[in-house]
Write an enzyme that holds these catalytic residues in place. Structure first.
Site, PDB file in Angstrom:
ATOM      1  N   GLY A  78     -17.365 -17.030  24.565  1.00  0.00           N
ATOM      2  CA  GLY A  78     -16.310 -16.417  25.360  1.00  0.00           C
ATOM      3  C   GLY A  78     -16.766 -15.145  26.051  1.00  0.00           C
ATOM      4  O   GLY A  78     -17.669 -14.456  25.588  1.00  0.00           O
ATOM      5  N   ARG A 142     -20.248 -23.054  25.720  1.00  0.00           N
ATOM      6  CA  ARG A 142     -20.180 -23.081  24.253  1.00  0.00           C
ATOM      7  C   ARG A 142     -21.071 -24.156  23.629  1.00  0.00           C
ATOM      8  O   ARG A 142     -20.878 -24.538  22.484  1.00  0.00           O
ATOM      9  CB  ARG A 142     -18.732 -23.262  23.806  1.00  0.00           C
ATOM     10  CG  ARG A 142     -17.837 -22.086  24.195  1.00  0.00           C
ATOM     11  CD  ARG A 142     -16.450 -22.191  23.598  1.00  0.00           C
ATOM     12  NE  ARG A 142     -15.601 -21.073  23.969  1.00  0.00           N
ATOM     13  CZ  ARG A 142     -15.565 -19.895  23.349  1.00  0.00           C
ATOM     14  NH1 ARG A 142     -16.348 -19.686  22.301  1.00  0.00           N
ATOM     15  NH2 ARG A 142     -14.743 -18.942  23.741  1.00  0.00           N
ATOM     16  N   ASP A 172     -21.387 -14.243  16.740  1.00  0.00           N
ATOM     17  CA  ASP A 172     -22.095 -14.559  15.496  1.00  0.00           C
ATOM     18  C   ASP A 172     -22.701 -15.957  15.522  1.00  0.00           C
ATOM     19  O   ASP A 172     -23.856 -16.142  15.129  1.00  0.00           O
ATOM     20  CB  ASP A 172     -21.186 -14.373  14.269  1.00  0.00           C
ATOM     21  CG  ASP A 172     -19.832 -15.041  14.412  1.00  0.00           C
ATOM     22  OD1 ASP A 172     -19.585 -15.682  15.447  1.00  0.00           O
ATOM     23  OD2 ASP A 172     -19.019 -14.903  13.495  1.00  0.00           O
ATOM     24  N   ASP A 173     -21.957 -16.941  16.017  1.00  0.00           N
ATOM     25  CA  ASP A 173     -22.511 -18.301  16.067  1.00  0.00           C
ATOM     26  C   ASP A 173     -23.654 -18.404  17.077  1.00  0.00           C
ATOM     27  O   ASP A 173     -24.667 -19.052  16.821  1.00  0.00           O
ATOM     28  CB  ASP A 173     -21.415 -19.313  16.409  1.00  0.00           C
ATOM     29  CG  ASP A 173     -20.453 -19.532  15.259  1.00  0.00           C
ATOM     30  OD1 ASP A 173     -20.933 -19.705  14.115  1.00  0.00           O
ATOM     31  OD2 ASP A 173     -19.235 -19.517  15.479  1.00  0.00           O
ATOM     32  N   LYS A 199     -22.258  -9.673  21.037  1.00  0.00           N
ATOM     33  CA  LYS A 199     -21.087  -9.738  21.903  1.00  0.00           C
ATOM     34  C   LYS A 199     -19.925 -10.389  21.191  1.00  0.00           C
ATOM     35  O   LYS A 199     -20.072 -11.460  20.612  1.00  0.00           O
ATOM     36  CB  LYS A 199     -21.425 -10.548  23.156  1.00  0.00           C
ATOM     37  CG  LYS A 199     -20.238 -10.867  24.063  1.00  0.00           C
ATOM     38  CD  LYS A 199     -20.111 -12.346  24.381  1.00  0.00           C
ATOM     39  CE  LYS A 199     -19.659 -13.151  23.190  1.00  0.00           C
ATOM     40  NZ  LYS A 199     -19.364 -14.552  23.496  1.00  0.00           N
ATOM     41  N   THR A 200     -18.769  -9.752  21.168  1.00  0.00           N
ATOM     42  CA  THR A 200     -17.492 -10.394  20.867  1.00  0.00           C
ATOM     43  C   THR A 200     -16.407  -9.341  20.896  1.00  0.00           C
ATOM     44  O   THR A 200     -16.544  -8.290  20.266  1.00  0.00           O
ATOM     45  CB  THR A 200     -17.443 -11.131  19.512  1.00  0.00           C
ATOM     46  OG1 THR A 200     -16.094 -11.558  19.255  1.00  0.00           O
ATOM     47  CG2 THR A 200     -17.897 -10.273  18.354  1.00  0.00           C
ATOM     48  N   ASP A 202     -13.711  -9.622  19.476  1.00  0.00           N
ATOM     49  CA  ASP A 202     -13.035  -9.650  18.175  1.00  0.00           C
ATOM     50  C   ASP A 202     -13.514  -8.542  17.242  1.00  0.00           C
ATOM     51  O   ASP A 202     -12.829  -8.201  16.275  1.00  0.00           O
ATOM     52  CB  ASP A 202     -13.255 -11.000  17.480  1.00  0.00           C
ATOM     53  CG  ASP A 202     -12.487 -12.126  18.147  1.00  0.00           C
ATOM     54  OD1 ASP A 202     -11.735 -11.849  19.103  1.00  0.00           O
ATOM     55  OD2 ASP A 202     -12.637 -13.279  17.733  1.00  0.00           O
ATOM     56  N   LYS A 239      16.715  -2.868  23.298  1.00  0.00           N
ATOM     57  CA  LYS A 239      17.437  -4.072  22.880  1.00  0.00           C
ATOM     58  C   LYS A 239      16.532  -5.219  22.435  1.00  0.00           C
ATOM     59  O   LYS A 239      17.027  -6.276  22.074  1.00  0.00           O
ATOM     60  CB  LYS A 239      18.352  -4.558  23.997  1.00  0.00           C
ATOM     61  CG  LYS A 239      17.637  -4.976  25.287  1.00  0.00           C
ATOM     62  CD  LYS A 239      18.658  -5.447  26.315  1.00  0.00           C
ATOM     63  CE  LYS A 239      17.963  -5.892  27.603  1.00  0.00           C
ATOM     64  NZ  LYS A 239      18.925  -6.364  28.613  1.00  0.00           N
ATOM     65  N   GLY A 248      -8.462 -12.304  17.700  1.00  0.00           N
ATOM     66  CA  GLY A 248      -9.078 -12.045  16.405  1.00  0.00           C
ATOM     67  C   GLY A 248      -8.772 -13.150  15.428  1.00  0.00           C
ATOM     68  O   GLY A 248      -7.898 -13.026  14.577  1.00  0.00           O
TER      69      GLY A 248
END
Length: 546
Positions: A78, A142, A172-173, A199-200, A202, A239, A248
């Protein structure tokens, strides 16, 4: 590509970098490393890249001339703000080593390496993308690099282009795949190095040497701006209760950081829910009690932050999902042929009695989602579960019951939001522009130093950029074994929110006050230009961790 006024202005921005990566520098090796867990298994799988030392670059008065190097770069997974600056840093870094060095971008992610789709990244191209968001310079994808046939196809194009090293920019992957590729190429004596970059958005790719993953700073600032806008709207209209789900899946770092920036009434932290062994009803009751307490003060509005992966942190549901993933991995072909209703029936028949009962007790929307298509790792796609709407509906139901019992007399109207894609391609903040460019320059230095199986590392990020520490960490040092698609595989261990850490402890000390009072903070838009205390401020998370 037509440039906006902001993009034109940002093109002139000069990223700030560690002093040690310009001019002369020397590489200093530390002690040997070992994986964070499952040492014997990881060492067996990575005999050539296991146990390598942490390395640091220090300033040196002597600049050594080096031969030209050709590098291939891949954007994987991503999008996250700052990816273009990593590539810019690699480009400038290898050109500083030798002006004849070349950078090739593999198109569409890892599949570009396998399918031999690439472009040479020249200064004309690079200059169009400096300090911009997105991954559109070469695209992302991906595809998993897991098969030897893929590695061999990659080797073919590397030989054709005389590529000395590949940099994989990912989470991580993706960095686990980078390590697998580095091990394979080293074992085969191909001479091709592999370096990773963290990179991420999250924020769950972090450790002692990786203080933050890039994009987290920018994304949380973008989300916090919009959360602040919603809080101000809530405080104006008085209201609505706004239920806001945030990115995440596996950790609640984004939610915690946004809470620290905006001070909402309720913030759910998945790691705490799991540690306290809470049920879904416990979570709903917690929110309902806060709604009631504010209603008792005449405040029938508020904000609730929900991490994307909350459902999986509820222990009973987590246990259910684990058995469900394993069961489906073993019966995928048969399962895929069935209709949705038959899939649900199949699941109930094949689960243990305990988990089948939990599955049947879930709201229909959740149980149906658990039966749908899995992600590439064989896991439930929790981002598709509308947790924010589910919680709002369950809280409304509980409050209605309390009203019948005379325990609650307030009004409860809701709005629902999910902030994810809004932050992934934002123009990078000053911090991410600086950090990402530095990661790219460090990757070039690691390649020039002959390293492979390393992740680019920049630390000491609460200090001015000139004082940041540049170096590399062996990717195997971050690994453990986890079950994926029913099989144990080596993966980089995800970093969860530490309940005994500074960021969470500060949040926990304030949340009771924020729950009752309207203590909202409105961060406003990201400030690229202005005083340092506004434009260059780092995340609350990093500040509190130090």
């Amino acid at each position: 590509m037509k440039k906006s006024p902001l993009q034109i202005a940002r093109a002139a921005y000069q990223p700030k970098v560690p002093a040690s990566i310009f001019g002369g520098n020397k590489l200093v090796e530390g002690k040997a490393t070992e994986s964070v867990a499952d040492q014997a298994d990881i060492k067996k799988l990575f005999p050539n890249t296991y146990g390598l030392p942490i390395v640091t670059f220090e300033k040196s008065d002597t600049a050594v001339a080096a031969k030209a190097i050709n590098v291939g770069v891949i954007l994987s997974g991503g999008q996250a703000p700052g990816g273009h600056n990593v590539i810019s840093g690699i480009f400038d870094g290898i050109k500083a080593i030798n002006k004849d060095s070349k950078l090739y971008g593999f198109l569409g992610g890892p599949s570009g390496l396998v399918d031999h789709k690439y472009i040479e990244l020249t200064s004309d191209i690079i200059d169009e993308y400096r300090n911009t968001g997105g991954f559109d310079i070469i695209g992302s994808g991906r595809t998993k690099l897991e098969e030897e046939s893929q590695f061999d196809k990659g080797l073919e194009i590397c030989k054709k282009l005389n590529i000395n090293a590949i940099v994989i920019i990912g989470g991580d992957d993706s960095n686990t795949n980078a390590c697998v590729l580095a091990e394979y190429y080293l074992a085969k004596k191909t001479g091709i190095q592999v370096i990773g970059c963290p990179k991420t958005i999250d924020g769950d790719l972090k450790n002692e040497m990786i203080e933050t993953s890039f994009g987290f700073d920018t994304a949380t600032k973008v989300y916090s701006e919009v959360i602040g806008n919603i809080e101000r709207d809530a405080n104006s209209a008085k209201k609505y209760w706004h239920f806001i789900k945030l990115m995440g899946r596996s950790a609640s770092h984004v939610t915690l950081e946004c809470a620290l920036k905006t001070q909402p009434n309720i913030t759910l932290i998945g790691e705490e829910v799991e540690a306290k062994n809470q049920t879904l009803d416990d979570v709903v009751t917690y929110i309902a009690n806060a709604v009631k307490a504010r209603a008792d003060k005449g405040l029938n509005f508020g904000t609730v932050l929900v991490p994307e992966g909350l459902i999986e942190f509820i222990p009973a549901i987590k246990k259910l999902i684990q058995e469900l993933n394993d069961m489906l991995a073993a019966n995928q072909a048969e399962f895929d042929k069935k209709s949705v209703d038959d899939k649900i029936k199949f699941i109930i028949e094949h689960l243990s009695a305990e988990n089948a009962a939990i599955f049947q007790s879930l709201p229909a929307a959740v149980s149906k989602q658990l039966a749908l298509e899995r992600d590439p790792h064989g896991n439930v796609q929790v981002s598709l579960i509308e947790t924010e709407q589910l919680l709002a509906e369950m809280v409304a139901k509980k409050l209605a019951q309390w009203k019948k019992e005379g325990k609650y007399n307030g009004k409860f109207s809701t709005q629902h939001h999910f902030f994810g894609y809004e932050g992934r391609c934002a123009a990078p903040s000053n911090f991410d522009a600086d950090y990402c460019y530095s990661l790219g320059r460090v990757a070039a230095l690691l390649i020039n130093s002959g390293k492979t199986g390393y992740m680019s590392s920049v630390r000491n990020t609460t200090k001015p950029a000139s004082e940041w520490l540049a170096g590399g960490i062996p990717i195997t040092a971050m690994m453990n074994m986890e079950k994926r698609n029913g099989k144990m595989k080596p993966v980089i261990q995800k970093a969860l929110v530490k309940l005994d850490g500074g960021p969470f402890k500060f949040f926990a000390s304030k949340r009771d006050e924020w729950a009752i009072e309207t203590a909202y903070v409105y961060p406003g838009p990201i400030q690229y230009f202005g005083p340092t205390e506004v434009a260059d401020i780092t995340t609350e998370t990093i500040k509190l961790e130090h």
